[in-house]
Design a protein around this motif. Structure first.
Motif, mmCIF file in Angstrom:
data_model
loop_
_atom_site.group_PDB
_atom_site.id
_atom_site.type_symbol
_atom_site.label_atom_id
_atom_site.label_comp_id
_atom_site.label_asym_id
_atom_site.label_seq_id
_atom_site.Cartn_x
_atom_site.Cartn_y
_atom_site.Cartn_z
ATOM 1 N N MET A 194 -56.427 -19.573 91.828
ATOM 2 C CA MET A 194 -56.833 -18.630 92.868
ATOM 3 C C MET A 194 -58.345 -18.374 92.794
ATOM 4 S SD MET A 194 -53.763 -15.855 93.258
ATOM 5 C CE MET A 194 -52.968 -15.723 91.698
ATOM 6 N N LYS A 201 -42.933 -9.431 95.807
ATOM 7 C CA LYS A 201 -41.765 -10.170 95.320
ATOM 8 C C LYS A 201 -40.620 -9.249 94.886
ATOM 9 C CE LYS A 201 -42.183 -13.008 91.683
ATOM 10 N NZ LYS A 201 -42.627 -14.179 90.911
ATOM 11 N N LEU A 254 -46.865 -12.096 95.292
ATOM 12 C CA LEU A 254 -46.701 -11.584 93.927
ATOM 13 C C LEU A 254 -46.503 -10.066 93.934
ATOM 14 C CD1 LEU A 254 -49.419 -13.725 92.105
ATOM 15 C CD2 LEU A 254 -46.965 -13.778 91.633
ATOM 16 N N ARG A 255 -47.217 -9.391 94.827
ATOM 17 C CA ARG A 255 -47.106 -7.931 94.907
ATOM 18 C C ARG A 255 -45.798 -7.494 95.566
ATOM 19 N NH1 ARG A 255 -50.337 -6.470 90.982
ATOM 20 N NH2 ARG A 255 -52.493 -6.137 91.516
ATOM 21 N N GLN A 304 -50.562 -15.720 98.309
ATOM 22 C CA GLN A 304 -49.960 -15.745 96.978
ATOM 23 C C GLN A 304 -50.020 -14.359 96.312
ATOM 24 O OE1 GLN A 304 -51.332 -19.010 94.619
ATOM 25 N NE2 GLN A 304 -49.980 -18.553 92.917
ATOM 26 N N VAL A 305 -51.170 -13.710 96.453
ATOM 27 C CA VAL A 305 -51.303 -12.357 95.873
ATOM 28 C C VAL A 305 -50.318 -11.407 96.573
ATOM 29 C CG1 VAL A 305 -52.865 -10.369 95.628
ATOM 30 C CG2 VAL A 305 -53.698 -12.654 95.113
ATOM 31 N N PHE A 313 -58.285 -7.222 87.391
ATOM 32 C CA PHE A 313 -57.346 -6.756 88.410
ATOM 33 C C PHE A 313 -56.499 -7.910 88.930
ATOM 34 C CE2 PHE A 313 -60.550 -3.501 88.246
ATOM 35 C CZ PHE A 313 -59.826 -2.338 88.352
ATOM 36 N N TYR A 314 -56.300 -8.903 88.084
ATOM 37 C CA TYR A 314 -55.470 -10.039 88.496
ATOM 38 C C TYR A 314 -54.014 -9.571 88.501
ATOM 39 C CZ TYR A 314 -59.781 -12.236 86.945
ATOM 40 O OH TYR A 314 -61.105 -12.542 86.767
ATOM 41 N N PRO A 315 -53.197 -10.105 89.430
ATOM 42 C CA PRO A 315 -51.798 -9.667 89.463
ATOM 43 C C PRO A 315 -51.116 -9.926 88.118
ATOM 44 C CG PRO A 315 -52.344 -10.990 91.395
ATOM 45 C CD PRO A 315 -53.507 -11.091 90.465
ATOM 46 N N ASN A 371 -48.066 -10.303 87.340
ATOM 47 C CA ASN A 371 -46.975 -11.291 87.296
ATOM 48 C C ASN A 371 -47.450 -12.702 87.649
ATOM 49 O OD1 ASN A 371 -47.448 -10.387 89.879
ATOM 50 N ND2 ASN A 371 -45.312 -10.340 90.511
ATOM 51 N N ALA A 372 -48.764 -12.875 87.742
ATOM 52 C CA ALA A 372 -49.294 -14.238 87.982
ATOM 53 C C ALA A 372 -49.504 -14.923 86.640
ATOM 54 C CB ALA A 372 -50.621 -14.139 88.719
ATOM 55 N N ALA A 381 -60.823 -20.793 94.452
ATOM 56 C CA ALA A 381 -61.021 -20.765 95.910
ATOM 57 C C ALA A 381 -62.278 -19.986 96.302
ATOM 58 C CB ALA A 381 -59.803 -20.143 96.585
ATOM 59 N N PHE A 382 -62.743 -19.129 95.396
ATOM 60 C CA PHE A 382 -63.873 -18.262 95.744
ATOM 61 C C PHE A 382 -65.203 -18.749 95.175
ATOM 62 C CE2 PHE A 382 -60.050 -15.833 96.192
ATOM 63 C CZ PHE A 382 -60.262 -15.152 97.372
ATOM 64 N N PRO A 410 -57.330 -6.802 93.776
ATOM 65 C CA PRO A 410 -57.287 -8.187 93.263
ATOM 66 C C PRO A 410 -58.129 -9.148 94.092
ATOM 67 C CG PRO A 410 -55.084 -7.289 93.352
ATOM 68 C CD PRO A 410 -55.969 -6.278 93.985
ATOM 69 N N MET A 411 -58.094 -8.976 95.408
ATOM 70 C CA MET A 411 -58.856 -9.896 96.256
ATOM 71 C C MET A 411 -60.359 -9.681 96.073
ATOM 72 S SD MET A 411 -56.664 -11.850 97.553
ATOM 73 C CE MET A 411 -57.645 -12.811 98.654
ATOM 74 N N VAL A 468 -54.709 -17.899 98.816
ATOM 75 C CA VAL A 468 -54.778 -16.975 97.677
ATOM 76 C C VAL A 468 -54.223 -15.616 98.100
ATOM 77 C CG1 VAL A 468 -56.330 -15.742 96.109
ATOM 78 C CG2 VAL A 468 -56.765 -18.136 96.644
#
Lengths: 292, 259
Positions: A98, B16, B13-14, B9-10, A85-87, A89-90, A101-102, B104-105, B6
Motif C-alpha cells: 500500500m 471487514k 480492512l476497516r 483495501q483500507v 496508523f496502519y490498519p 489487521n493488515a 502506491a504513494f 491511515p490514508m 489502497v
C-alpha cells in the motif's frame, strides 16, 4: 545545492500554549539533518505542519519550491510518524504494498531485502507486532520510499541497541548510494551524531541552535578548575552551564578556543575537555540559551 | 497497486468485521425464521387464501359486501427482507469510513482531495452493489422466500417496482448514495463546531417538523418526493441534488480536517 524545505516564521499554538513559535528552517538537498528536542519541545507539531497534517496559525512553508497551501500535502515527501496508523489487521507485506502506491521512487527489491535485514515477518499482522517492530515497518517504508525528502519522527522508539545500529547503518549505506534529504527527529543526539550532518536543537517551539555536528564537537568544551580562575577564563564567552563544588567549579563553554586560549587555561591550572553531545544537548536546553 | 486500490483495501480492512457480523446475523435470522416456519407448518400464501375464503363466506352469510377482516399487527409475522437488512451497511459504511480511514490514508501520504474523491468512489460502488443485490434478490424473494415467510422489501414499500428492474435499481442507487453522503457529512467533521450545530439542527428538525401541523405537511411532502416519487427523473434529481449538498458540506470539513 537547491532548497528542499523552507520554513519562515512558522507558528502554531494550542490555547495559550505556543507549540511552535516563529520558527525558521532551511533544508537543502542531499543532506541528513537531525531535529533534536525534549518531549513536548514542538518537534512533532512542527513535522505535522510541514507535511500538511495540521495547519499553522502563521508563517510559510515551501517544499521543493512549491508553497504548501492549507489542506495540501507536500509532493515527493515521505513522513514516518512516531505512532503508526496502519490498519492493525493488515499484514506487513500489505502495508508495504500500500505504501508503495504513494511513493514514485519506491524500491520494491530494497524493501524485500530490508524485511530480512530488520527481521520482519511479512505475513505477520500489524497488531501482532511489538512496538519496536512497528517502528521498523515505518523505517522500512521511509528507506524504501527513496523520497527526495524523508522525515522520520523518533525512528528508533522501542528498538533494542542492535536494531538501532542496524537501522542507522542501513540508512547511511542507502544514503551513500541514493543521496536525498533526510530529517531525523529524536531526543537521542549521541545516537544520531555519527549519522547527521547538521542538527537543529528545538525547545519550546523555537530553534535554540542550528549547527553542524562537527562544529558542536569542536566548539563545546568542558572547562574545570578553581572557581576564581574559571570565572576569569569564561568571562565574555558563551557559558551554557556552570557548576560549583566548594572552591572548584566547571563550565560548559560554547565557542572557538584557540591554541593560545588552551595554553592560557593550562597555565592557570584549568582542564579543557570535550563534552559528550548528549550532555551538551541537555545543558543547552536546560539553560534555555538562544543561539544568536 | 494504485492509490484508489489502497483506499479500497483500507476500507475493506476497516469494514471487514462489521460486514461479517452483519452477514452472520442475517444468516442466523434467515435460518431461524425458516426453521420456525417449517416447524409450525406456516404457509403465508395458504393463510392469505384461507382468510380470503373466510371473508367470502362471511359476506355471503351476512350479505354485507363491505365486510373485511383486519389482522392485528401484533399477530402478523412479517420479516424485513434479508437484502434490506444488508442496508444497515449504509450508515455503518458512512460512519466507519470517515472516522477510521482518514488517518491511515493520510499516514500513507495521501492528499485530502484524492482521499475524499476516493471515499465518494467507495460510496458510489457500495450504493450500486447494494442496489443490485436488492434488485436481484427481489424476484427471488417474491417467488421463493414468500412461500414460507412473509417479508417486506423497500422496493415494494416505496413502490419502486413501477419503474421496472432498471428504474428500481436506479432509484435505490441514488437513494442509498443520498443516505451514505448524509451520514458521511455528519461524521466527517466531528471536531468542528459547525458539525455540532448541524447535528443539533438535524436532531431538532425531526420533532419540530413533525409536531407543528403547518410544517408537518412540508415534511411529508419532502419524504414523498424523496422516497415515493412517481417520477423517476425527479426522484433521481432530488436524491442526487441533495447528495451534492451533503458532499459539498463534507468536503468543507475534510479539507480542513487535521491529522
Amino acid at each position: 545545492m537547491s532548497s528542499v524545505l523552507e520554513v519562515r516564521q512558522l507558528s502554531k499554538s494550542y490555547g495559550r500554549t505556543d507549540a511552535v513559535d516563529s520558527l525558521n528552517m532551511d533544508l537543502v538537498e542531499h543532506t541528513i539533518y537531525g531535529l533534536l528536542g525534549r518531549n513536548g519541545a514542538g518537534k512533532t507539531t512542527f513535522l505535522n505542519m510541514i507535511t500538511g497534517g495540521i495547519f499553522p496559525d502563521g508563517g510559510e512553508i515551501t517544499v521543493h519550491g512549491s508553497p504548501l497551501k492549507k489542506g495540501d500535502v507536500p509532493a515527493q515527501t515521505c513522513y514516518i510518524r512516531e505512532k503508526n496508523f496502519y490498519p492493525g489487521n493488515a499484514r506487513v507485506r500489505d502495508v508495504l504494498q500500500m505504501a508503495s502506491a504513494f511513493h514514485p521512487d519506491w524500491d520494491a527489491k530494497f524493501a524485500s531485502k530490508l524485511l530480512g535485514t530488520f527481521k520482519l515477518n511479512p505475513r505477520k499482522k500489524m497488531r501482532h507486532l511489538s512496538r519496536g517492530m512497528e517502528s521498523m515497518v515505518g523505517n522500512l517504508i521511509g528507506l524504501a520510499s527513496r523520497a527526495p525528502l524523508t522525515i522520520f519522527d523518533e525512528p528508533v522508539l522501542g528498538l533494542d541497541v542492535l536494531m538501532r545500529e542496524r537501522f542507522y547503518r542501513t540508512l547511511i549505506e542507502d544514503y551513500a548510494e541514493h543521496p536525498r534529504t533526510i530529517l531525523l527527529s529524536t531526543h537521542l543526539i549521541d545516537e544520531i551524531a555519527t549519522v547527521v550532518e547538521q542538527v537543529f536543537i528545538m525547545e519550546s517551539g523555537s530553534i535554540l541552535m542550528q549547527e553542524e555536528v562537527e562544529q558542536i564537537r569542536e566548539r563545546a568544551h568542558l572547562v574545570s578548575g578553581l572557581g576564581a580562575v574559571l570565572d576569569t577564563f569564561v568571562q565574555g564567552r558563551r557559558v551554557i552551564h556552570g557548576e560549583r563544588y566548594g572552591n572548584a567549579g566547571m563550565a560548559i563553554v560554547y565557542g572557538d578556543l584557540t591554541e593560545n586560549d588552551r595554553k592560557i587555561a593550562e597555565s592557570q591550572g584549568l582542564t579543557v575537555e570535550g563534552v559528550p553531545l548528549q550532555k551538551f544537548f541537555a545543558y543547552l536546553i536546560e539553560e534555555g540559551q538562544t543561539d544568536e | 497497486m494504485n492509490k484508489m486500490k489502497v483506499q479500497l483495501q483500507v476500507s475493506w480492512l476497516r469494514m471487514k468485521l462489521a460486514i461479517w457480523i452483519l452477514i452472520a446475523a442475517i444468516a442466523v435470522s434467515v435460518i431461524a425464521n425458516f426453521t420456525i416456519n417449517m416447524a409450525l407448518g406456516s404457509d403465508p400464501q395458504q393463510d392469505a387464501q384461507d382468510i380470503a375464503a373466510a371473508v367470502g363466506e362471511l359476506r355471503e352469510l351476512t350479505g354485507n359486501n363491505d365486510l373485511s377482516i383486519e389482522v392485528p399487527s401484533e399477530m402478523e409475522n412479517v420479516n424485513v427482507s434479508s437484502a434490506n437488512m444488508l442496508l444497515i451497511l449504509l450508515p455503518l459504511l458512512a460512519i466507519i469510513l470517515p472516522l477510521k480511514t482518514f488517518r491511515p490514508m493520510m499516514n500513507f501520504g495521501d492528499s485530502r482531495r484524492r482521499y475524499f474523491a476516493g471515499l465518494l468512489g467507495v460510496y458510489a460502488v457500495s450504493a450500486i452493489i447494494l442496489a443490485l443485490v436488492n434488485s436481484l434478490w427481489w424476484p427471488f424473494e417474491q417467488n421463493v422466500i414468500r412461500t414460507y415467510s412473509q417479508t417486506y422489501n423497500l422496493i415494494e414499500v416505496f413502490d419502486w417496482e413501477q419503474f421496472g428492474f432498471i428504474g428500481a435499481f436506479l432509484y435505490q442507487t441514488v437513494f442509498y448514495f443520498f443516505v451514505l453522503t448524509l451520514f458521511n457529512l455528519l461524521f466527517s467533521g466531528l471536531k468542528s463546531p459547525i458539525s455540532w450545530i448541524l447535528w443539533t439542527v438535524l436532531i431538532a428538525a425531526i420533532p419540530i417538523g413533525t409536531s407543528i401541523a403547518s410544517l408537518r405537511v412540508h415534511v411529508a411532502d419532502f419524504f414523498l418526493a424523496l422516497l415515493f416519487n412517481d417520477s423517476l427523473v425527479s426522484a433521481i434529481g432530488l436524491n442526487l441534488g441533495l447528495s451534492l449538498v451533503w458532499i459539498a458540506g463534507a468536503w468543507l470539513f475534510t479539507r480542513r480536517r487535521t491529522f
